[in-house]
Write an enzyme that holds these catalytic residues in place. Sequence first.
Site, short mmCIF file in Angstrom:
data_model
loop_
_atom_site.label_atom_id
_atom_site.label_comp_id
_atom_site.label_asym_id
_atom_site.label_seq_id
_atom_site.Cartn_x
_atom_site.Cartn_y
_atom_site.Cartn_z
N PHE A 1 0.95 -1.35 -0.21
CA PHE A 1 0.12 0.12 0.03
C PHE A 1 0.82 1.18 -0.03
O PHE A 1 0.38 2.41 -0.33
CB PHE A 1 -0.86 0.03 1.07
CG PHE A 1 -0.37 0.62 2.48
CD1 PHE A 1 0.39 -0.15 3.23
CD2 PHE A 1 -0.67 2.00 2.74
CE1 PHE A 1 1.06 0.55 4.32
CE2 PHE A 1 0.01 2.41 3.97
CZ PHE A 1 0.90 1.57 4.94
N LYS A 2 2.13 1.14 0.51
CA LYS A 2 3.03 2.32 0.51
C LYS A 2 3.17 3.20 -0.94
O LYS A 2 3.40 4.05 -0.95
CB LYS A 2 4.28 2.05 0.92
CG LYS A 2 4.19 1.72 2.59
CD LYS A 2 5.36 1.69 3.34
CE LYS A 2 5.38 1.50 4.69
NZ LYS A 2 4.79 -0.09 4.83
N ASP A 3 2.89 2.26 -1.96
CA ASP A 3 2.97 2.74 -3.28
C ASP A 3 1.89 3.92 -3.56
O ASP A 3 2.18 4.85 -4.03
CB ASP A 3 2.61 1.70 -4.36
CG ASP A 3 3.87 0.66 -4.45
OD1 ASP A 3 4.96 1.21 -4.36
OD2 ASP A 3 3.41 -0.57 -4.94
N LEU B 1 3.99 6.83 -1.94
CA LEU B 1 5.16 7.25 -2.42
C LEU B 1 5.13 7.59 -4.14
O LEU B 1 6.13 8.33 -4.38
CB LEU B 1 6.16 6.30 -2.11
CG LEU B 1 6.35 6.31 -0.45
CD1 LEU B 1 7.21 4.98 0.12
CD2 LEU B 1 7.19 7.53 -0.13
#
Length: 453
Positions: free
Chosen positions: A110-112, A115
Amino acid sequence: MKFVSTRGQTEPVGFSEAVAIGLAPDGGLFLPEKLPNLAAHLPQWEPLGYADLAFEFLRLFATDIEPATLRGIVQKTYGTFGLADTLAPLRKLDDKLHVLELFHGPTLAFKDFALQLLGNLYGHQCAQRGQGINVLGATSGDTGAAAIHGLLGKPRTAIFILYPEGRISALQERQMTCTGAANVHAIALDGSFDDAQRVLKEIFGDSEYAAKHRLSAVNSVNIARVLGQCVYYLSAWLRLPAADRGSVEFVVPTGNFGNVFAGWLLHRMGMPARGFKVATNRNDILHRLFNTAEYRSEAVQPSLAPSMDIQVASNFERFLYYALDENPTRVRPVMAQIKATGAYRFDVLNKATFSASRATDEEISGVIRRVYGQHRYIVDPHTACAFKELNPARTSVVLATAHPAKFPDAIRAATGQTPAHPALEALKARAIVKHRLPADAAAIKAFIAQHAV
Ligand SMILES: *Cc1c(COP(=O)(O)O)cnc(C)c1O
């Protein structure tokens, strides 16, 4: 829209400045000076696709970026995730239980969502200022890969990620070292993750060096990350049947408190929901906080869900700010005490729709097996924490934070199945490019000076 520091000793700044500096100079975290009320927007946003929704939401905050420019940044960001309907699918496992899959971005976590956005915002700033930027971070896994893929191949940017040699998973290492991009520098240190963090601190501590090379830190507290994460909650909420929206509970695998805080902030802006459940692994500082009103750091213990092996929840200060009536003079002494002693006990903690659960490694394996048995659906070890104590009578949206193929060993042990993903398989054929360096600030500084843009 201006952004204020939770500690109140920084002049309010615009969106672009808040994104550029990340952490406020007084040590606090940025938040919008005044939250917009979304109630009037929600019905209009219902028909929008993901990128359009992201644009309409973010434009309320990024008021210092031309709308056409912001639209371009947002479209570029979410265009890389593939087809619109596979960006953040909401899967229905049964009548009341939905899973929001947030692992279809370039690094399958999910950090995509945050970021990729941050990378494009940095790119925009570099172009506007005619100046390059060198991003530096230390990672024990997912954040480094997601940050690298946010800046991959972008002009006027370079990224340096330090990680402990031999102490991250083989797939995680491949995600960072097999990019083929000339502006990506994966640095394998001889040492532990703590050594990597120590070196990082030392480098940023040399402010003359940091300024000379225009170094910027990858960190979990940038306001753009929080706002970028709000959008998938909105998108999921708008796809729920209207009758379920006000009573839904979002259940969120949690480490630094960034993901779940984004949902809660949206609730504060007027998106109705029953509540937010913070799901931790055995590193249960937030579970203890919401159950005992005491915030107390303990030693980090490795677990099957390594991206949640955290005992300092960086974004907690943002919640604290609201819990203390948006009064920075009350935030400062609490943060000072936490810094000095690692703990703080609240007389009264306004839990404000939060609840919490925790899962041990044994429970994580048990959940993966049970969910597979009941629904033929495989969850990764982080997402499994969120399935630990679901209330079957309640409409729940579980946030799935990583693709199970990133953790094949844990999944195989629990279910006998070995999940795979073509993007990860493709990495296995590519050359690893990494730089082995000693855990020594002088050596790293020399390397950065040689490769900085
Ligand atoms: C980072 C991460 C988390 C924890 O998210 P926070 O925003 O730190 O609470 C959970 N799951 C996965 C897979 C992650 O990479």
